[in-house]
Design an enzyme around this catalytic site. Structure first.
Site, PDB file in Angstrom:
ATOM      1  N   HIS A 135      18.893  -5.418  31.288  1.00  0.00           N
ATOM      2  CA  HIS A 135      19.293  -6.685  31.783  1.00  0.00           C
ATOM      3  C   HIS A 135      19.250  -7.982  30.683  1.00  0.00           C
ATOM      4  O   HIS A 135      18.433  -7.906  30.221  1.00  0.00           O
ATOM      5  CB  HIS A 135      18.636  -7.053  32.897  1.00  0.00           C
ATOM      6  N   THR A 186       6.170  -2.421  20.597  1.00  0.00           N
ATOM      7  CA  THR A 186       7.313  -3.417  20.577  1.00  0.00           C
ATOM      8  C   THR A 186       7.775  -3.393  19.021  1.00  0.00           C
ATOM      9  O   THR A 186       8.706  -4.040  18.587  1.00  0.00           O
ATOM     10  CB  THR A 186       6.896  -4.776  21.034  1.00  0.00           C
TER      11      THR A 186
END
Length: 211
Positions: A132, A187
């Site tokens: 998203h 990450t």
């Protein structure tokens, strides 16, 4: 029941289960080939995976790969089936030879490339997209998957161990021989031979130090 008969019945049950698993694996390999997955030799599929190939994308699974979606067949069990999905035209998922996965989710809008001899603990997630948009121009609920860049691709080297429940995010490269601790959120890229853990994951050691 005759006590002497119990071991015989136990062996018979194991033989029946083994035969059932083999037949099921053979059927799933056939099914995956029918939907366009490129399979190497001696691929073992345990349980019922979820695999979808977006038109114009590719999924390649190497030889001697094991995909386990059955909690009875892996020590930690799994909370969900192995899920492998390409999400856009041109996307690529490539899994090298001798890789083992249990309840793993792999989603690629650009590319997820996995080397050889890797081990994925139960319920690992590898995704090269946020799914998203962070700042959508329209309502967030109906916004499409963000456009992927080449820098979003995920590269996992050879002989990498991803601990149970770890998450690998877009743009990450994990060097050969590295270890990711359970439940870690990766990450940033991981140098070769490193041990990382935490949220976000940080280097806590070197594989060489443990030998």
């Amino acid at each position: 029941m005759n006590v002497r008969a119990q071991p015989i019945l136990g062996l018979a049950g194991k033989a029946i289960r083994k035969g059932t698993l083999l037949a099921t694996s053979t059927w799933w390999c056939y099914r995956l080939k029918r939907i366009g997955v490129e399979l190497g030799s001696n691929v073992t599929i345990i349980g019922r995976p979820i695999v979808s190939v977006y038109p114009g994308s590719t999924v390649t699974i190497g030889s001697n790969v094991v995909l386990c979606s059955d909690s009875r067949s892996t020590a930690l069990g799994v909370s969900k089936p192995v899920t492998i999905r390409t999400l856009a035209k041109g996307a690529t998922i490539s899994i090298g030879n001798d890789v083992g996965m249990s309840g793993t989710v792999i989603c690629a809008a650009k590319a997820v490339r996995i080397g050889t001899a890797c081990l994925f603990g139960a319920d690992v997630t590898v995704a090269d997209t946020n799914f998203h948009p962070i700042a959508p121009s329209m309502g967030r609920r109906y916004a499409p998957i963000p456009k992927s860049e080449e820098t979003d691709a995920i590269e996992i080297g050879n002989d990498v161990f991803l601990g149970a429940g770890s998450h690998i995010l877009k743009g990450v490269a994990i060097g050969d021989g590295s270890v990711v601790g359970a439940k870690s959120l990766v990450t940033r890229s991981v140098p070769e031979g490193s041990i990382v853990a935490g949220n976000p994951a940080a280097i806590i050691g070197s594989v060489g130090d443990t030998r």
